[in-house]
Scaffold this active site. Structure first.
Site, PDB file in Angstrom:
ATOM      1  N   ASP A   1       6.380   8.985 -26.004  1.00 21.95           N
ATOM      2  CA  ASP A   1       6.837   7.624 -25.718  1.00 21.95           C
ATOM      3  C   ASP A   1       8.329   7.644 -25.364  1.00 21.95           C
ATOM      4  OD1 ASP A   1       4.324   6.812 -26.480  1.00 21.95           O
ATOM      5  OD2 ASP A   1       4.933   6.357 -28.538  1.00 21.95           O
TER       6      ASP A   1
HETATM    7  N1  URA Z   1       2.359   9.556 -31.125  1.00 20.67           N
HETATM    8  C1  URA Z   1       3.055   8.437 -30.835  1.00 20.67           C
HETATM    9  O1  URA Z   1       2.821   7.378 -31.404  1.00 20.67           O
HETATM   10  N2  URA Z   1       4.026   8.543 -29.909  1.00 20.67           N
HETATM   11  C2  URA Z   1       4.363   9.698 -29.283  1.00 20.67           C
HETATM   12  O2  URA Z   1       5.286   9.724 -28.460  1.00 20.67           O
HETATM   13  C3  URA Z   1       3.625  10.841 -29.604  1.00 20.67           C
HETATM   14  C4  URA Z   1       2.636  10.752 -30.525  1.00 20.67           C
END
Ligand code: URA
Length: 229
Positions: A101
């Site tokens: 993310d």
């Molecule tokens: N899980 C999440 O919630 N975000 C990420 O970036 C990776 C794994």
């Protein structure tokens, strides 16, 4: 391979120009100026031209310490991408092997080898991912069993696969997942009534983020690291 040919293949410049770069002391091998056009570049040599590392010809494999605010994409209209952080020639086809993310930091693998990135991301390959998680509320011991048994996520039919959670202190845990669903870590903590406030990926398969890499920095993977995937 001869140094002038290596430079030509790595940059796309004609041999006449790479020879000139060598003559003008713009080329270093393993940190030392090298003026020998016929020098035979060996596996493991680090070649630089005008201060830029030039990877050997062939598929490329890198690790990057992703900073907050960058997106795991090759192009984005609004935000800088992980590709924008790279100062490398010939990066056509280079892409992140998997996504984090925008606010997640840490280990991102990049390659132009589609089969290799498929092995990193394919659910069938079970390439484990390990994260350091900080939460808004304290993490109770009972969450360890919830992660081990699998959690029901909103809008999903199947519970998550068993995963490991190690509590490091009241608001911090290390989590290892054996699958990769959309926003999985955040949604798993949400399912336990908690909220993730910071997320950092430490490991993919057996490749660990190099502690020497500051946010935004990257390095080429070693041959051994590449082989583990
Ligand atoms: N899980 C999440 O919630 N975000 C990420 O970036 C990776 C794994």
């Amino acid at each position: 391979m001869r140094l002038d040919k290596y430079l030509s293949q790595a940059t796309g410049l004609p041999r006449s120009l790479t020879k000139r770069q060598i003559k003008c002391k713009n080329v270093e091998v393993n940190g030392e100026v090298n003026q020998d056009q016929g020098y035979q570049v060996k596996a493991g040599d680090e070649v630089q031209m005008e201060g830029r590392i030039l990877p050997p010809p062939g598929p490329k494999y890198l690790m990057l310490n992703k900073p907050q605010g960058t997106v795991c994409a090759t192009e984005d209209a609004e935000h800088p991408t992980v590709i924008d952080l790279l100062d490398l020639p010939n990066i056509k086809g280079l892409h992140p092997a998997g996504r984090l993310d925008i606010d997640t930091t840490g280990l991102v693998l990049l390659t132009d080898d589609g089969q290799w990135s498929h092995r990193v991301t394919s659910p069938k390959q079970l390439c484990d991912k390990t994260y350091l998680v900080t939460t808004a509320d304290p993490i109770p011991e009972t969450v360890i069993a919830q992660f081990a048994e699998g959690l029901e996520l909103r809008n999903e039919d199947k519970p998550t696969l068993p995963s490991e959670l190690e509590i490091l202190d009241s608001h911090t845990a290390r989590v290892t997942l054996h699958e990769g669903r959309y926003h999985q870590v955040k949604r798993m903590f949400a399912a336990t009534g908690n909220k993730v406030t910071a997320l950092h990926r430490e490991k993919v398969g057996s490749i660990t983020l190099d502690p020497e890499l500051e946010p935004g920095e990257y390095r080429f993977l070693t041959t051994d690291e590449i082989k583990t995937i």
